[in-house]
Design an enzyme around this catalytic site. Structure first.
Site, PDB file in Angstrom:
ATOM      1  N   HIS A   1     -15.798  -4.363   4.737  1.00 41.05           N
ATOM      2  CA  HIS A   1     -15.141  -2.820   4.848  1.00 41.05           C
ATOM      3  C   HIS A   1     -16.251  -2.326   5.942  1.00 41.05           C
ATOM      4  O   HIS A   1     -17.402  -2.076   5.306  1.00 41.05           O
ATOM      5  CB  HIS A   1     -15.195  -2.264   3.597  1.00 41.05           C
ATOM      6  CG  HIS A   1     -14.765  -0.686   3.812  1.00 41.05           C
ATOM      7  ND1 HIS A   1     -13.619  -0.200   3.653  1.00 41.05           N
ATOM      8  CD2 HIS A   1     -15.558   0.129   4.514  1.00 41.05           C
ATOM      9  CE1 HIS A   1     -13.477   1.198   3.901  1.00 41.05           C
ATOM     10  NE2 HIS A   1     -14.776   1.290   4.575  1.00 41.05           N
TER      11      HIS A   1
ATOM     12  N   ARG B   1     -23.892   4.689  -5.610  1.00 42.84           N
ATOM     13  CA  ARG B   1     -23.387   5.793  -6.276  1.00 42.84           C
ATOM     14  C   ARG B   1     -23.551   5.638  -7.862  1.00 42.84           C
ATOM     15  O   ARG B   1     -23.103   4.592  -8.386  1.00 42.84           O
ATOM     16  CB  ARG B   1     -21.877   5.792  -5.974  1.00 42.84           C
ATOM     17  CG  ARG B   1     -21.531   5.732  -4.751  1.00 42.84           C
ATOM     18  CD  ARG B   1     -20.027   6.023  -4.567  1.00 42.84           C
ATOM     19  NE  ARG B   1     -19.415   6.063  -3.043  1.00 42.84           N
ATOM     20  CZ  ARG B   1     -18.297   6.382  -2.801  1.00 42.84           C
ATOM     21  NH1 ARG B   1     -17.533   6.773  -3.659  1.00 42.84           N
ATOM     22  NH2 ARG B   1     -17.829   6.202  -1.549  1.00 42.84           N
TER      23      ARG B   1
ATOM     24  N   GLU C   1      -7.547   2.695   7.854  1.00 37.94           N
ATOM     25  CA  GLU C   1      -7.209   3.928   7.601  1.00 37.94           C
ATOM     26  C   GLU C   1      -8.254   5.182   8.204  1.00 37.94           C
ATOM     27  O   GLU C   1      -9.429   4.629   8.681  1.00 37.94           O
ATOM     28  CB  GLU C   1      -6.990   4.575   6.185  1.00 37.94           C
ATOM     29  CG  GLU C   1      -8.194   4.431   5.258  1.00 37.94           C
ATOM     30  CD  GLU C   1      -8.115   5.493   4.103  1.00 37.94           C
ATOM     31  OE1 GLU C   1      -7.047   6.261   4.147  1.00 37.94           O
ATOM     32  OE2 GLU C   1      -9.110   5.117   3.238  1.00 37.94           O
TER      33      GLU C   1
ATOM     34  N   ARG D   1     -12.430  14.062   6.847  1.00 35.90           N
ATOM     35  CA  ARG D   1     -12.919  14.810   5.895  1.00 35.90           C
ATOM     36  C   ARG D   1     -14.502  14.052   6.269  1.00 35.90           C
ATOM     37  O   ARG D   1     -14.599  13.092   6.422  1.00 35.90           O
ATOM     38  CB  ARG D   1     -12.550  14.954   4.669  1.00 35.90           C
ATOM     39  CG  ARG D   1     -12.559  13.490   3.989  1.00 35.90           C
ATOM     40  CD  ARG D   1     -12.192  13.402   2.485  1.00 35.90           C
ATOM     41  NE  ARG D   1     -11.839  12.080   2.346  1.00 35.90           N
ATOM     42  CZ  ARG D   1     -12.463  11.112   1.917  1.00 35.90           C
ATOM     43  NH1 ARG D   1     -13.848  11.204   2.044  1.00 35.90           N
ATOM     44  NH2 ARG D   1     -12.055   9.862   1.615  1.00 35.90           N
TER      45      ARG D   1
ATOM     46  N   LYS E   1       0.836  -1.346  -0.031  1.00 36.26           N
ATOM     47  CA  LYS E   1       0.074  -0.228  -0.132  1.00 36.26           C
ATOM     48  C   LYS E   1       0.694   1.381  -0.120  1.00 36.26           C
ATOM     49  O   LYS E   1       1.836   1.227   0.653  1.00 36.26           O
ATOM     50  CB  LYS E   1      -0.905   0.008   1.233  1.00 36.26           C
ATOM     51  CG  LYS E   1      -1.758  -1.226   1.275  1.00 36.26           C
ATOM     52  CD  LYS E   1      -2.622  -1.025   2.633  1.00 36.26           C
ATOM     53  CE  LYS E   1      -3.842  -0.315   2.415  1.00 36.26           C
ATOM     54  NZ  LYS E   1      -4.836  -0.452   3.463  1.00 36.26           N
TER      55      LYS E   1
ATOM     56  N   GLY F   1      -8.478   6.630  -2.658  1.00 34.96           N
ATOM     57  CA  GLY F   1      -9.317   6.174  -3.946  1.00 34.96           C
ATOM     58  C   GLY F   1      -8.888   4.735  -4.488  1.00 34.96           C
ATOM     59  O   GLY F   1      -9.185   4.436  -5.807  1.00 34.96           O
ATOM     60  N   GLY F   2      -8.436   4.001  -3.652  1.00 34.92           N
ATOM     61  CA  GLY F   2      -8.029   2.443  -4.107  1.00 34.92           C
ATOM     62  C   GLY F   2      -7.009   2.429  -5.133  1.00 34.92           C
ATOM     63  O   GLY F   2      -6.557   1.445  -5.547  1.00 34.92           O
TER      64      GLY F   2
ATOM     65  N   LYS G   1      -0.814  -7.492   5.756  1.00 35.10           N
ATOM     66  CA  LYS G   1      -1.230  -8.693   5.572  1.00 35.10           C
ATOM     67  C   LYS G   1      -2.632  -8.679   4.600  1.00 35.10           C
ATOM     68  O   LYS G   1      -3.272  -7.778   5.175  1.00 35.10           O
ATOM     69  CB  LYS G   1      -1.444  -9.644   6.799  1.00 35.10           C
ATOM     70  CG  LYS G   1      -1.928 -11.128   6.419  1.00 35.10           C
ATOM     71  CD  LYS G   1      -1.543 -11.857   7.798  1.00 35.10           C
ATOM     72  CE  LYS G   1      -1.611 -13.488   7.034  1.00 35.10           C
ATOM     73  NZ  LYS G   1      -0.711 -13.831   6.255  1.00 35.10           N
TER      74      LYS G   1
END
Ligand code: ADP
Ligand code: ADP
Ligand code: MG
Length: 461
Positions: A208, A338, A288, A292, A158, A164-165, A201
């Protein structure tokens, strides 16, 4: 309370913030790029200032231009929305230096949580469980390889600055680690201007689950329940709901307490989101913090009855939280879809363009947040979000049925979009059962796309 708030964003969120300002009797001041003169957030504002050319770097990311307008227009605060400057610590600092309130946490807090490798360490110290992984950043691909060998595969590479992936790679085979590390690092340099990487890992088949938190300047911190954002395509959210079927009241209590502890450890202020992955055995791990307002905040607004943007503005103005933790109750069920201008049949290629005609759904328990209108041309320069369709109902099954109906009511004569795909997801047995993990959409995409094109054929016949 503030008198004039500058909204440093565009699209649906600029409109959303404008609405909260008006209800608080604050005068909204909006800014726009040369590509956005026809945008609804500009059309509906009494005061709008052009801040530069279409390219975000020249307009919505142009700190000097935005601060110049804020000062000239006598704004006492700036709301950054999401994306753009919302997680930019230098911008938060610059606002403070100019004597203008930044509606969000301080530059120091954004710095502490914005580096994802550093945030992991802070969370570990606060006793919040993190995914097993590197202790901070890893400097070289070789160091990452040695570490991955000791953690065990699969691992996830990462980017410390990621969002944003992007800047992420899954690694299942040891001999893939070095090449994928280099690939992820190049992507991170290109997207975020930083090559700092870390390792976690890879949790297999997780959900999520994120918690909305809210903190005032007096040190009060509350959590407003979870959102299940497991319906993701390539690590990007497409559908979110609250509450999650995967949480028992006990687990909700435990994860909520961890989210509050995380916010306290960060000396957090304003609205924020603590993101976790939840494994199939019920273990949860911090991944994370987003410092915001989140795209999917309306889901939480429906189940809590709170206006989160209003709360953000009140907090920045120095007011205490409107509610104590005990006063927060989660009522019923909310789902957000979305709708993006992207073509699922062609690898989700973005499809900006003219909206010839638009009919938006409505009715009981329905909310639509959008910047679109009939005749509007969606510019190609920004993200592809067309509309957020949000429903509330007393139970999850009723909310699912309501969302199916809402998607059937939506009419877009214009660019290709994912509305049919969303509709099919709402009929998938795994979704109806509430058992989807983050792997669901990528694994079932072909079937779902086949179902939606079968519908097209039937309609034509
Ligand atoms: P969220 O959980 O709020 O949806 P995401 O990780 O999906 O967060 O994305 C963060 C935000 O960053 C999004 O809301 C999106 O609008 C914004 N964003 C994503 N990609 C870009 C981009 N290329 N330029 C500007 N903003 C972006
Ligand atoms: P971003 O800043 O791009 O949103 P995140 O760290 O939030 O990055 O990760 C994005 C998504 O990737 C998560 O929502 C989750 O689906 C997946 N993910 C992140 N970390 C892990 C992990 N360690 N194991 C499994 N999936 C993960
Ligand atoms: Mg995230």
């Amino acid at each position: 309370m503030f008198k004039r708030v500058l909204i440093a964003n565009r699209g649906e969120i600029a409109l959303r913030i404008q609405r909260a300002c008006r209800e608080l009797e604050i005068e909204p001041v909006v800014v726009y790029s040369a590509a956005d003169a026809e945008a609804i957030h500009v059309q509906l504002a009494e005061e709008a200032y052009c801040i530069g050319p279409a390219r975000a770097a020249d307009s919505y990311l142009n700190m000097d231009a935005i601060l110049t307008v804020a000062k000239a227009a006598h704004c006492d605060a700036i709301h950054p929305g999401y994306g753009f400057l919302s997680e930019n610590d230098q911008f938060a600092d610059a606002c403070a230096e100019a004597g203008i309130a930044f509606i969000g946490p301080s530059g120091d807090v954004i710095r502490a949580m914005g580096n994802k490798a550093a945030a992991r360490r802070l969370m570990q110290q606060a006793g919040v469980p993190v995914v097993p992984g590197s202790d901070g950043a890893v400097a070289t691909a070789e160091e990452a390889k040695a570490l991955a060998d000791s953690i065990g595969y699969p691992v996830l590479i990462k980017a410390s600055a990621g969002g944003g992936g992007r800047g992420m790679r899954r690694v299942f085979e040891p001999d893939q680690l070095i090449p994928l590390f280099e690939e992820a690092r190049s992507e991170s340099v290109a997207c975020f201007g930083s090559g700092e990487m870390y390792l976690e890992k890879l949790i297999l088949n997780p959900k999520h689950i994120e918690f909305q938190i809210m903190a005032d300047k007096m040190g009060h911190v509350i959590q407003l329940g979870e959102r299940d954002c497991s319906i993701q395509r390539r690590n990007q959210k497409m559908l979110e709901e609250s509450p999650s079927r995967a949480l028992t009241p006990e687990l909700r209590e435990k994860m909520g307490a961890a989210a509050v502890a995380a916010a306290k450890a960060a000396h957090y202020e304003n609205a924020g989101t603590i993101e976790f992955v939840l494994d199939p055995d019920g273990n949860f791990y911090f991944i994370e913090m987003n410092t915001r307002i989140q795209v999917e905040h309306p889901v939480t607004e429906f189940v809590t009855g709170m206006d989160l943007v209003r709360e953000q503005i009140r907090i920045a103005a120095g007011l205490p939280l409107s509610h104590t933790q005990e006063e927060i109750t989660l009522r019923g069920h909310a789902i957000e879809c979305r709708v993006n201008a992207e073509d699922p049949a062609h690898n989700f290629q973005p499809c900006p363009g003219k909206i010839n005609f638009l009919h938006l759904p409505g009715g009981c328990g329905v909310r639509v947040d959008t910047g679109l209108y009939s005749g509007y041309t969606l510019p190609p320069y920004y993200d592809s979000l067309m509309a957020k369709l949000v429903v509330w109902a007393p139970t999850r099954l009723e909310a699912i049925r309501r969302m199916r109906r809402v998607l059937e009511e939506l009419v877009v004569d214009g660019p290709a979009n994912n509305a049919d795909l969303l509709h099919q997801i709402l009929y998938h047995p795994d979704f109806v059962r509430g058992t989807c993990t983050t792997a669901f959409l990528d694994e079932n995409l072909d079937t779902l796309l086949k179902w939606s094109s079968a519908g097209d054929e039937e309609a034509k016949a």
